[in-house]
Enzyme design. Structure first.
Site, PDB file in Angstrom:
ATOM      1  N   TYR A 228      14.998 -50.270  80.437  1.00  0.00           N
ATOM      2  CA  TYR A 228      14.538 -50.669  79.106  1.00  0.00           C
ATOM      3  C   TYR A 228      14.237 -52.171  79.025  1.00  0.00           C
ATOM      4  O   TYR A 228      13.550 -52.624  78.124  1.00  0.00           O
ATOM      5  CB  TYR A 228      15.565 -50.299  78.033  1.00  0.00           C
ATOM      6  CG  TYR A 228      15.675 -48.803  77.765  1.00  0.00           C
ATOM      7  CD1 TYR A 228      14.881 -47.896  78.438  1.00  0.00           C
ATOM      8  CD2 TYR A 228      16.574 -48.308  76.828  1.00  0.00           C
ATOM      9  CE1 TYR A 228      14.985 -46.529  78.210  1.00  0.00           C
ATOM     10  CE2 TYR A 228      16.678 -46.945  76.584  1.00  0.00           C
ATOM     11  CZ  TYR A 228      15.880 -46.061  77.289  1.00  0.00           C
ATOM     12  OH  TYR A 228      15.979 -44.712  77.045  1.00  0.00           O
TER      13      TYR A 228
ATOM     14  N   LYS B  26      21.245 -41.403  90.144  1.00  0.00           N
ATOM     15  CA  LYS B  26      20.314 -40.569  90.904  1.00  0.00           C
ATOM     16  C   LYS B  26      20.174 -41.201  92.293  1.00  0.00           C
ATOM     17  O   LYS B  26      19.077 -41.611  92.717  1.00  0.00           O
ATOM     18  CB  LYS B  26      18.970 -40.533  90.136  1.00  0.00           C
ATOM     19  CG  LYS B  26      17.965 -39.541  90.645  1.00  0.00           C
ATOM     20  CD  LYS B  26      18.292 -38.109  90.305  1.00  0.00           C
ATOM     21  CE  LYS B  26      17.243 -37.184  90.897  1.00  0.00           C
ATOM     22  NZ  LYS B  26      17.637 -35.786  90.939  1.00  0.00           N
TER      23      LYS B  26
ATOM     24  N   ASP C 232      20.731 -35.118  86.990  1.00  0.00           N
ATOM     25  CA  ASP C 232      20.226 -33.776  86.666  1.00  0.00           C
ATOM     26  C   ASP C 232      21.382 -32.783  86.606  1.00  0.00           C
ATOM     27  O   ASP C 232      21.460 -31.937  85.710  1.00  0.00           O
ATOM     28  CB  ASP C 232      19.145 -33.329  87.661  1.00  0.00           C
ATOM     29  CG  ASP C 232      19.480 -33.661  89.096  1.00  0.00           C
ATOM     30  OD1 ASP C 232      20.407 -34.458  89.342  1.00  0.00           O
ATOM     31  OD2 ASP C 232      18.816 -33.113  90.004  1.00  0.00           O
TER      32      ASP C 232
ATOM     33  N   ASP D 142      21.269 -43.050  77.428  1.00  0.00           N
ATOM     34  CA  ASP D 142      20.582 -42.763  76.164  1.00  0.00           C
ATOM     35  C   ASP D 142      20.461 -41.247  75.994  1.00  0.00           C
ATOM     36  O   ASP D 142      20.780 -40.679  74.948  1.00  0.00           O
ATOM     37  CB  ASP D 142      19.185 -43.406  76.228  1.00  0.00           C
ATOM     38  CG  ASP D 142      18.502 -43.452  74.880  1.00  0.00           C
ATOM     39  OD1 ASP D 142      19.094 -42.995  73.896  1.00  0.00           O
ATOM     40  OD2 ASP D 142      17.357 -43.939  74.821  1.00  0.00           O
TER      41      ASP D 142
ATOM     42  N   ASP E  20      23.243 -38.538  73.703  1.00  0.00           N
ATOM     43  CA  ASP E  20      22.732 -37.660  72.637  1.00  0.00           C
ATOM     44  C   ASP E  20      23.038 -36.204  72.949  1.00  0.00           C
ATOM     45  O   ASP E  20      23.408 -35.424  72.063  1.00  0.00           O
ATOM     46  CB  ASP E  20      21.212 -37.827  72.481  1.00  0.00           C
ATOM     47  CG  ASP E  20      20.873 -38.852  71.407  1.00  0.00           C
ATOM     48  OD1 ASP E  20      21.774 -39.612  71.017  1.00  0.00           O
ATOM     49  OD2 ASP E  20      19.711 -38.886  70.964  1.00  0.00           O
TER      50      ASP E  20
END
Ligand code: NAD
Length: 361
Positions: free
Chosen positions: A141, A191, A224, A248, A252
């Site tokens: 970001y 990852k 994943d 992020d 959620d």
């Protein structure tokens, strides 16, 4: 000893829910001698209306001098047409940056009284109590270079996912420290099978673990798989630590396990400052109607007690008081799924404060 809390109600339902959280702080002062002093200031749209700035200088000084900040929510249609730097959300971004809040804590706890609120089966989510610790000021970001370019006739856009060792080290420490206050387990999510930045992440988290936190259990998981495991068997997680982008999304996802936005607190923590707020927004659709659920804000006070004020005993008391009130069957409109009687925001705050007083007797 007194502790100073900067109280920033903000916009929409912000003032309503924060008023109830302050009642809880008052009860903690009276019954348990917390010694907290609350001082209010403007932020967001209220800051723009009152001082021409969504993060006024007076608010900035108060927040920097405080032991912790309690925030309601900001934003609303009234301010949507303002220039970007004057909008309420700009105030929020500026206070987070100003206080260097690099770690975002998002708990997702399923309250057994509200099992029906989730879209998942009760047997899957019963007992879920997860804390997602998300890196908040780095990663893709903020990474550079970023931007748009034209390659012949084709437009391209690019971002950079980058972390330095020190950024990973400090968030890893926060996650391990939080795990020590909970079940003592950390799952680091990245990852590393594809991304170099994740390889570095894994190395540093492992190093911090071995050198400083070998009493905490650590496992690594690819993002994943983590997304899948959160739905398949969420009880396996205690603390999840991850970077900005993955955090992020996963925070959620984890919060939706509980199904009730009005119940979810959060903390944003730096080396010297910390801010506590519900995860939801200013809910303009119900603002001013005394219908909002104040429990996310009240549970944010519990997080403040645990992570900033070193009073985990009182954090437990606040959480117990909320549990008791739910046991008593009290529900604000957002939780009254079966069409049962809904209590007001004020009545919910009064009930928690009263339960807290009973716990102190
Ligand atoms: P929202 O979270 O404000 O509301 C979404 C829905 O949930 C609404 O129907 C609302 O009534 C309900 N809701 C939210 N909190 C509730 C509570 N405590 N009790 C009962 N019901 C509750 O999200 P939105 O509608 O997308 O955004 C509204 C405004 O809030 C926008 O201006 C947005 O920018 C802002 N916002 C602020 C923050 C923040 O201050 N941290 C976060 C998200 C959105």
């Amino acid at each position: 000893m007194t502790v100073k809390i900067a109280v920033l109600p903000g916009d929409g339902i912000g003032p309503e829910i924060v008023r109830e959280a302050v009642k809880v702080i008052d009860a903690l002062n009276e019954v348990f001698g917390l010694g907290a002093e609350c001082e209010e200031a403007l932020i967001g749209g209220a800051g723009f209306d009152g001082a021409g700035d969504p993060y006024p200088e007076q608010t900035r000084r108060l927040a920097k001098a405080a032991d912790a900040v309690l925030l309601g929510a900001v934003g609303g249609p009234k301010w949507e047409s303002l220039d970007k730097p004057l909008r309420p959300e700009a105030g929020l971004l500026r206070i987070r940056e100003d206080l260097s809040l690099f770690a975002n804590y998002r708990p997702a706890k399923v309250h057994r009284q509200l099992l029906d609120a989730s879209t998942l089966k009760p047997e899957v989510i019963e007992g879920v109590d997860i804390l997602v610790v998300r890196e908040l000021v780095g990663g893709i970001y903020f990474g550079r270079p970023r931007g748009w370019e034209k390659d012949g006739r084709e437009r391209r856009a690019f971002n950079t996912m980058v972390y330095g060792e020190s950024e990973v080290r400090r968030i890893a420490r926060k996650a391990f420290e939080a795990a020590r206050l909970r079940q003592g387990r950390v799952c680091s999510v990245e990852k590393a099978n594809v991304l170099e930045v994740s390889e570095l992440w894994r190395q540093i988290v492992t190093e911090v673990h071995e050198r400083e936190f070998s009493d905490v259990a650590l496992e690594h998981m690819y993002v994943d798989n983590a997304a899948m495991q959160l739905i398949r068997h969420p009880r396996q997680f205690d603390v999840i630590v991850t970077g900005n982008l993955f955090g992020d999304i996963l925070s959620d996802e984890a919060s939706m396990l509980t199904g009730s936005i009005g119940m979810l607190p959060s903390a944003s923590i730096g080396e010297h400052h910390a801010m506590y707020e519900p995860i939801h927004g200013s809910a303009p659709d119900i603002a001013g109607q005394n219908r909002a659920n104040p429990l996310a804000t009240i549970l944010s006070v519990a997080m403040m007690l645990r992570y900033s004020l070193e009073r985990p005993d009182l954090a437990d008391k606040v959480e117990q008081a909320v549990e008791r009130v739910l046991d008593d069957g009290l529900r604000t409109a957002d939780l009254a799924f079966d069409g049962g009687h809904a209590v007001s925001c004020t009545a919910m705050g009064d009930a928690v404060a009263q339960r807290l007083r009973m716990l102190g007797e």
